[in-house]
Scaffold this active site. Structure first.
Site, PDB file in Angstrom:
ATOM      1  N   ARG A  53       0.817  -1.232   0.000  1.00  0.00           N
ATOM      2  CA  ARG A  53       0.000   0.000   0.000  1.00  0.00           C
ATOM      3  C   ARG A  53       0.844   1.272   0.000  1.00  0.00           C
ATOM      4  NH1 ARG A  53      -3.296  -3.105   3.480  1.00  0.00           N
ATOM      5  NH2 ARG A  53      -5.006  -3.948   2.252  1.00  0.00           N
ATOM      6  N   LYS A  81       4.027  11.967 -10.789  1.00  0.00           N
ATOM      7  CA  LYS A  81       3.179  11.150 -11.674  1.00  0.00           C
ATOM      8  C   LYS A  81       3.871   9.822 -11.954  1.00  0.00           C
ATOM      9  CE  LYS A  81       0.859  14.630 -14.491  1.00  0.00           C
ATOM     10  NZ  LYS A  81       0.659  15.053 -15.895  1.00  0.00           N
ATOM     11  N   GLU A  85      12.663  19.638 -23.433  1.00  0.00           N
ATOM     12  CA  GLU A  85      11.876  19.889 -22.207  1.00  0.00           C
ATOM     13  C   GLU A  85      12.520  21.012 -21.375  1.00  0.00           C
ATOM     14  OE1 GLU A  85       8.962  18.450 -21.574  1.00  0.00           O
ATOM     15  OE2 GLU A  85       8.961  16.485 -22.542  1.00  0.00           O
ATOM     16  N   LYS A 144       9.010  23.710 -12.477  1.00  0.00           N
ATOM     17  CA  LYS A 144       7.992  22.661 -12.371  1.00  0.00           C
ATOM     18  C   LYS A 144       7.467  22.597 -10.939  1.00  0.00           C
ATOM     19  CE  LYS A 144       6.818  17.865 -13.386  1.00  0.00           C
ATOM     20  NZ  LYS A 144       7.097  16.645 -14.146  1.00  0.00           N
ATOM     21  N   GLU A 184      -3.103  18.627 -11.219  1.00  0.00           N
ATOM     22  CA  GLU A 184      -3.322  19.076 -12.596  1.00  0.00           C
ATOM     23  C   GLU A 184      -4.762  19.452 -12.903  1.00  0.00           C
ATOM     24  OE1 GLU A 184      -2.736  16.599 -16.310  1.00  0.00           O
ATOM     25  OE2 GLU A 184      -0.936  17.791 -16.405  1.00  0.00           O
ATOM     26  N   ARG A 198      -1.167  23.485 -13.833  1.00  0.00           N
ATOM     27  CA  ARG A 198      -0.183  22.449 -14.182  1.00  0.00           C
ATOM     28  C   ARG A 198      -0.263  22.095 -15.669  1.00  0.00           C
ATOM     29  NH1 ARG A 198       1.711  17.094 -10.683  1.00  0.00           N
ATOM     30  NH2 ARG A 198       3.209  16.376 -12.208  1.00  0.00           N
ATOM     31  N   ASN A 232       2.224  21.306 -20.191  1.00  0.00           N
ATOM     32  CA  ASN A 232       1.967  20.565 -21.429  1.00  0.00           C
ATOM     33  C   ASN A 232       2.194  21.412 -22.681  1.00  0.00           C
ATOM     34  OD1 ASN A 232       1.248  18.283 -20.021  1.00  0.00           O
ATOM     35  ND2 ASN A 232      -0.903  18.869 -19.890  1.00  0.00           N
ATOM     36  N   HIS A 277       2.680  19.818 -26.011  1.00  0.00           N
ATOM     37  CA  HIS A 277       2.421  18.385 -25.845  1.00  0.00           C
ATOM     38  C   HIS A 277       1.160  17.901 -26.544  1.00  0.00           C
ATOM     39  CE1 HIS A 277       5.760  18.484 -23.125  1.00  0.00           C
ATOM     40  NE2 HIS A 277       5.637  17.206 -22.825  1.00  0.00           N
ATOM     41  N   HIS A 295       1.994  15.031 -28.818  1.00  0.00           N
ATOM     42  CA  HIS A 295       1.472  13.679 -28.578  1.00  0.00           C
ATOM     43  C   HIS A 295       0.781  13.126 -29.802  1.00  0.00           C
ATOM     44  CE1 HIS A 295       1.401  13.951 -23.902  1.00  0.00           C
ATOM     45  NE2 HIS A 295       2.511  13.401 -24.353  1.00  0.00           N
ATOM     46  N   HIS A 334       9.916  11.416 -27.834  1.00  0.00           N
ATOM     47  CA  HIS A 334       8.986  12.330 -27.164  1.00  0.00           C
ATOM     48  C   HIS A 334       9.468  13.786 -27.223  1.00  0.00           C
ATOM     49  CE1 HIS A 334       6.168  13.898 -24.232  1.00  0.00           C
ATOM     50  NE2 HIS A 334       7.194  14.369 -23.545  1.00  0.00           N
TER      51      HIS A 334
END
Ligand code: NAD
Ligand code: ZN
Length: 370
Positions: free
Chosen positions: A123, A145, A187, A229, A239, A243, A247, A250, A254, A268
């Site tokens: 957990r 994340k 980035e 960040k 987010e 936040r 992106n 992105h 993407h 990426h």
């Protein structure tokens, strides 16, 4: 080599943690961990590209704290349910207990997978990130994340699980292939573009040193990115709004990555470079910023060898507008036919807009594909 290190504190209440940045820190991880978690045992999760050059120094530094090392296959395919299941079982087999630590030693793939395993084994056990790609050092290792991919798409199963410590050793980047280094650099540029014009200007003047592995330049750039960040994540950990500015580039990027099949054809960071150039060009079209600004952004990305246009993607096939629109719809929620995008008023001045009309976007993409 000096022992100079920079510490950035990520302030998230009781989930706050330090990001320690500098050359040669992986070998000193044992001490950095011992001062914070004196009795924790450490299970290292890494991939086979790290084992020869970098793993021995890390393990030696952990001394008696080392509970074992799990070596995975490199590559995005490891972010799967089956690898996650196997990893959890192996962590338990190492006897990992609640007070112990999982060390994610690798790029974003290892960070995302080991982070997810750490968040569910018993957990939740503590996680230490030791990122080894520029992309992971400046982005993936912080913010909490975690994710695996499913047949439905990338990063669709995951958790928010903040690390307890991030150890960013800039010397690890010495063995990173130049193409991966440039992809991570996209980035880094993102942080300048999304909110820090002075940092973008600094990158224009200093990119050579940074991509040439100058450790002071790297540490400065990574610390600046991490601080940016951290500030955004602290305001919006889950987010909901701000936040999303992280992106930048992105949603466009993407869609191109998905179209290229998430393959080595387009990394990426390369997709993000094209996406950021597109976000600025689209901002010009919508009257938010000047053409000179968009040109300056694209010029810097090109200067370091990053792609800025769909035509720069190797290979002959080109996406069509309908295809890209469909992929962009999947990436971010669309409501009543309007797209959410990150656009720019200038370098360092970006905003989230939720009302981009589909036909404006389609017109823009039609010109981008030529
Ligand atoms: N959690 C987040 O916030 C977040 C943010 C951005 C990206 N990501 C995820 O990160 C992943 C991409 O991360 P990445 O670009 O680091 O890719 P990666 O982890 O696949 O690493 C790229 C390649 O470099 C190799 N490598 C790693 N470190 C090396 C080193 N020091 N020397 C030589 N080779 C090395 C790896 O084995 C791999 O082959 C994606 O899965 C993406 O979804 C997560
Ligand atoms: Zn990214």
């Amino acid at each position: 080599m000096t022992n100079a290190k920079t510490t950035v504190r990520i302030s998230l209440g009781e989930r706050s943690y330090d990001v320690v940045i500098g050359p040669g820190l992986a070998a000193r991880s044992g001490d950095l961990i011992a001062t914070r978690f004196p009795s924790a045992r450490c299970a290292v999760v890494t991939d086979s590209n790290l084992t020869a050059r970098h793993l021995p120094a890390l393990v030696a530094g952990l001394t008696h704290r080392h509970a074992g090392t799990i070596v995975l296959k490199p590559g995005e395919a490891s972010k799967s349910f089956s690898e996650l299941g196997a990893l959890c079982e192996r962590l338990l087999a190492l006897g990992l207990e609640r007070g112990d630590l999982v060390i994610a030693f690798g790029g974003g793939v290892i960070g995302d997978l080991a982070g997810l395993a750490a968040s569910i084994v018993r957990r939740g056990v503590r996680l230490v990130q030791i990122p080894s790609t520029l992309l992971a050092q400046v982005d993936a290792s912080i913010g909490g994340k975690t994710a695996i991919n499913t047949a439905q798409g990338k990063n669709l199963v995951g958790t928010f699980h903040q690390p307890s410590l991030v150890i960013t050793d800039t010397e690890l980047l010495a063995t990173l292939p130049p193409r991966e280094m440039r992809a991570g650099y996209a980035e880094v540029v993102k942080y300048g573009l999304l909110g820090n014009a002075a940092f973008f200007a600094w990158l224009e003047a200093n990119f050579d040193g940074l991509l040439g592995h100058d450790s002071a330049a790297l540490a400065h750039a990574i610390a600046t990115g991490v601080r940016a960040k951290a500030a955004i994540v602290a305001r919006d950990e889950l987010e909901n709004n701000d936040r999303m500015r992280l992106n930048l580039g992105h949603t466009f990027g993407h869609a191109l990555e998905a179209w290229a099949g998430f393959s080595a054809r387009l990394l990426h960071g390369e997709a993000v470079a094209i996406g950021m150039a597109q976000a600025f060009r689209f901002s010009v079209e919508l009257g938010h910023t000047s053409k000179a600004t968009a040109d300056r952004v694209a010029a810097h990305l090109s200067q370091v060898g990053l792609p800025t246009r769909i035509a720069d993607i190797p290979g002959n096939e080109r996406p069509d507008v309908a295809n890209l629109m469909r992929l962009m719809r999947q990436d971010k929620k669309v409501s009543s036919g309007k797209f959410t995008l990150i656009l720019a008023r200038g370098i360092g001045d970006t905003f989230v807009t939720r009302d981009v009309a589909a036909d404006r976007l389609a017109d823009f993409l039609a010109r981008e594909i030529i």
